[in-house]
Design a protein around this motif. Structure first.
Motif, PDB file in Angstrom:
ATOM      1  N   GLY A  10       0.816  -1.208   0.000  1.00  0.00           N
ATOM      2  CA  GLY A  10       0.000   0.000   0.000  1.00  0.00           C
ATOM      3  C   GLY A  10       0.843   1.247   0.000  1.00  0.00           C
ATOM      4  O   GLY A  10       2.043   1.206  -0.265  1.00  0.00           O
ATOM      5  N   LEU A  11       0.180   2.355   0.327  1.00  0.00           N
ATOM      6  CA  LEU A  11       0.825   3.662   0.381  1.00  0.00           C
ATOM      7  C   LEU A  11       1.032   4.057   1.836  1.00  0.00           C
ATOM      8  O   LEU A  11       0.093   3.969   2.644  1.00  0.00           O
ATOM      9  N   VAL A  12       2.242   4.479   2.160  1.00  0.00           N
ATOM     10  CA  VAL A  12       2.558   4.870   3.525  1.00  0.00           C
ATOM     11  C   VAL A  12       3.509   6.059   3.483  1.00  0.00           C
ATOM     12  O   VAL A  12       4.280   6.210   2.528  1.00  0.00           O
ATOM     13  N   GLN A  13       3.460   6.885   4.514  1.00  0.00           N
ATOM     14  CA  GLN A  13       4.380   8.022   4.592  1.00  0.00           C
ATOM     15  C   GLN A  13       5.749   7.569   5.087  1.00  0.00           C
ATOM     16  O   GLN A  13       5.873   6.554   5.800  1.00  0.00           O
ATOM     17  N   ALA A  14       6.748   8.321   4.725  1.00  0.00           N
ATOM     18  CA  ALA A  14       8.103   8.045   5.197  1.00  0.00           C
ATOM     19  C   ALA A  14       8.118   7.999   6.724  1.00  0.00           C
ATOM     20  O   ALA A  14       7.476   8.817   7.389  1.00  0.00           O
ATOM     21  N   LYS A  87      11.383   4.355   3.970  1.00  0.00           N
ATOM     22  CA  LYS A  87      11.949   5.486   3.247  1.00  0.00           C
ATOM     23  C   LYS A  87      11.392   5.502   1.825  1.00  0.00           C
ATOM     24  O   LYS A  87      10.991   4.451   1.308  1.00  0.00           O
ATOM     25  N   PRO A  88      11.393   6.659   1.183  1.00  0.00           N
ATOM     26  CA  PRO A  88      10.919   6.698  -0.210  1.00  0.00           C
ATOM     27  C   PRO A  88      11.664   5.713  -1.116  1.00  0.00           C
ATOM     28  O   PRO A  88      11.058   5.153  -2.045  1.00  0.00           O
ATOM     29  N   GLU A  89      12.921   5.464  -0.835  1.00  0.00           N
ATOM     30  CA  GLU A  89      13.689   4.526  -1.663  1.00  0.00           C
ATOM     31  C   GLU A  89      13.290   3.063  -1.451  1.00  0.00           C
ATOM     32  O   GLU A  89      13.774   2.178  -2.151  1.00  0.00           O
ATOM     33  N   VAL A 120       4.468  -1.486  -2.891  1.00  0.00           N
ATOM     34  CA  VAL A 120       4.693  -0.654  -1.708  1.00  0.00           C
ATOM     35  C   VAL A 120       5.168   0.705  -2.185  1.00  0.00           C
ATOM     36  O   VAL A 120       6.148   0.801  -2.937  1.00  0.00           O
ATOM     37  N   THR A 121       4.463   1.739  -1.756  1.00  0.00           N
ATOM     38  CA  THR A 121       4.823   3.101  -2.127  1.00  0.00           C
ATOM     39  C   THR A 121       5.006   3.925  -0.857  1.00  0.00           C
ATOM     40  O   THR A 121       4.093   3.977  -0.032  1.00  0.00           O
ATOM     41  N   VAL A 122       6.176   4.538  -0.735  1.00  0.00           N
ATOM     42  CA  VAL A 122       6.483   5.351   0.442  1.00  0.00           C
ATOM     43  C   VAL A 122       6.601   6.800  -0.015  1.00  0.00           C
ATOM     44  O   VAL A 122       7.459   7.128  -0.840  1.00  0.00           O
ATOM     45  N   SER A 123       5.751   7.645   0.521  1.00  0.00           N
ATOM     46  CA  SER A 123       5.753   9.056   0.135  1.00  0.00           C
ATOM     47  C   SER A 123       6.634   9.867   1.083  1.00  0.00           C
ATOM     48  O   SER A 123       6.740   9.548   2.275  1.00  0.00           O
ATOM     49  N   SER A 124       7.232  10.900   0.544  1.00  0.00           N
ATOM     50  CA  SER A 124       8.136  11.738   1.359  1.00  0.00           C
ATOM     51  C   SER A 124       7.395  12.882   2.022  1.00  0.00           C
ATOM     52  O   SER A 124       6.229  13.136   1.757  1.00  0.00           O
TER      53      SER A 124
END
Length: 124
Positions: A10-14, A87-89, A120-124
C-alpha cells in the motif's frame, strides 16, 4: 503446484510501517526457505530478506538491515515481512519467493517459485 500470494502492500508516509504477508500452498511449507525481493522501475530485482525452513536462520540485504524483519508461521503456511522506518527509496514491487532447499539464499537465481508481487509506495 506451488502458489505464493502476497498481500499487505500500500501507500505509507516516510517513517511509517507496513507488514507484508505471503501465503504459500501446494507443498509442505515448513521445510523450505522463503525470501523477499523487490524491484523498483528501471532497476534489477533486489534481495531483501530470507528465512530458513525452520525459521532459525535469517538474512537481510544491507539496505534494510535494522529496519525490516522477516518471520514465518509454519502453522499458517505464511511468511511475513515487517517493514519499519520506511523510506521513499523502499518504494517497489515486493515479491515473495521460495526455493527447493531449507537453507537461506540471497540471489534470485536460487529461488524456484515466485508470487505475483505487491506494490509498496512510500511518500516523502
Amino acid at each position: 503446484q506451488v502458489q505464493l500470494v502476497e498481500s499487505g502492500g500500500g501507500l505509507v508516509q516516510a517513517g511509517g510501517s507496513l507488514r507484508l504477508s505471503c501465503a504459500a500452498s501446494g507443498r509442505t511449507f515448513n521445510y523450505y526457505a522463503m525470501g523477499w525481493f523487490r524491484q523498483a522501475p528501471g532497476t534489477d530485482r533486489e534481495f531483501v530478506a530470507a528465512i530458513s525452513g525452520t525459521g532459525s536462520t535469517t538474512s537481510y540485504g544491507d539496505s534494510v538491515k535494522g529496519r525490516f524483519t522477516i518471520s514465518r508461521d509454519n502453522a499458517k503456511n505464511t511468511v511475513y515481512l515487517q517493514m519499519n522506518s520506511l523510506k521513499p527509496e523502499d518504494t517497489a514491487v515486493y515479491y515473495c519467493a521460495t526455493r527447493n532447499s531449507r537453507f537461506v539464499a540471497d540471489t534470485l537465481e536460487r529461488y524456484d517459485y515466485w508470487g505475483q508481487g505487491t506494490q509498496v509506495t512510500v511518500s516523502s
